[in-house]
Design a protein around this motif. Structure first.
Motif, short mmCIF file in Angstrom:
data_model
loop_
_atom_site.label_atom_id
_atom_site.label_comp_id
_atom_site.label_asym_id
_atom_site.label_seq_id
_atom_site.Cartn_x
_atom_site.Cartn_y
_atom_site.Cartn_z
N HIS A 148 0.82 -1.22 0.00
CA HIS A 148 0.00 0.00 0.00
C HIS A 148 0.85 1.27 0.00
O HIS A 148 0.38 2.33 -0.37
N HIS A 150 2.02 2.69 2.80
CA HIS A 150 1.80 3.47 4.02
C HIS A 150 1.62 2.53 5.21
O HIS A 150 1.41 1.33 5.02
N HIS A 152 -0.16 0.89 8.55
CA HIS A 152 -1.51 0.57 9.03
C HIS A 152 -1.54 0.59 10.55
O HIS A 152 -0.52 0.69 11.19
N HIS A 157 -3.36 5.67 9.55
CA HIS A 157 -4.16 6.18 8.45
C HIS A 157 -4.69 7.56 8.77
O HIS A 157 -5.81 7.73 9.20
N HIS A 161 -8.05 8.59 5.51
CA HIS A 161 -7.85 7.50 4.55
C HIS A 161 -8.34 6.20 5.15
O HIS A 161 -7.91 5.79 6.21
N HIS A 163 -9.74 1.98 4.40
CA HIS A 163 -9.67 0.84 3.48
C HIS A 163 -10.93 0.01 3.61
O HIS A 163 -11.11 -0.71 4.57
N GLU A 166 -9.64 -4.05 1.63
CA GLU A 166 -8.37 -4.71 1.88
C GLU A 166 -8.36 -6.07 1.18
O GLU A 166 -9.32 -6.82 1.29
ZN ZN Z 1 -3.45 0.65 3.37
#
Ligand code: ZN
Length: 167
Positions: A148, A150, A152, A157, A161, A163, A166
């Motif tokens: 991704h 970034h 988690h 996040h 942002h 998800h 996933e």
């Molecule tokens: Zn992510």
């Protein structure tokens, strides 16, 4: 030790040269990022390389290594008639629009009956950034985080942002 492919948890404050508090994360809700993924400004990422939990640093980041220099060409006057007549337009409002450079976010600076002044610069463009950072934890990134680009988990996040999908 912080290096590419590691996730670091930070407590920090970000202040302008005038001492104005621009952003912060504390020990109860640390900020997490994936090092080497350009999740944070280059000047800060470079300064954090090699640090370990417990390390504290004061980092001064020039605009070029932060959110960029102010670009006067991104400040535009647009005719009010280009906006829907029933749209409420107020200073501080953000909107996205398609430009020759792709999708861009503009902020409304001011508005009157004829003209809307908009600015596509990042709100922190042109500012020197003064970080006080403490490294709280460092761990290996998961395969999913690496894919991704970034971090988690709690604090990982930012900026809303989410998800929903996933894999
Ligand atoms: Zn992510």
């Amino acid at each position: 030790m912080i290096a590419a492919g590691k996730v670091a948890s930070l407590a920090y404050t970000l202040k302008s040269d005038e001492g104005e508090l621009l952003d912060q994360a504390d020990h109860s809700e640390p900020f997490m990022y994936l090092h080497g993924a350009h999740q944070i400004v280059p000047g800060l990422e470079n300064a954090l390389l090699g640090l370990k939990p417990g390390d504290k640093r004061t980092v001064k980041v020039a605009p070029a290594e932060g959110y960029g220099e102010l670009n006067p060409e991104l400040k535009l006057e647009v005719s009010r008639s280009k906006f829907p007549s029933d749209a409420e337009i107020e200073p501080g409002m953000l909107f996205q629009t398609e430009t020759a450079e792709g999708e861009m976010v503009f902020m409304v600076n001011s508005v009157n009956d004829q003209v809307v002044v908009i600015d596509g610069n990042h709100p922190l463009a042109g500012k020197t950034l003064n970080f006080d950072v403490e490294v709280l934890a460092v761990r290996d990134a998961t395969a999913e985080e690496k894919s991704h680009g970034h971090a988690h988990g709690p604090g990982g996040h930012g900026h809303g942002h989410e998800h929903d999908d996933e894999e």
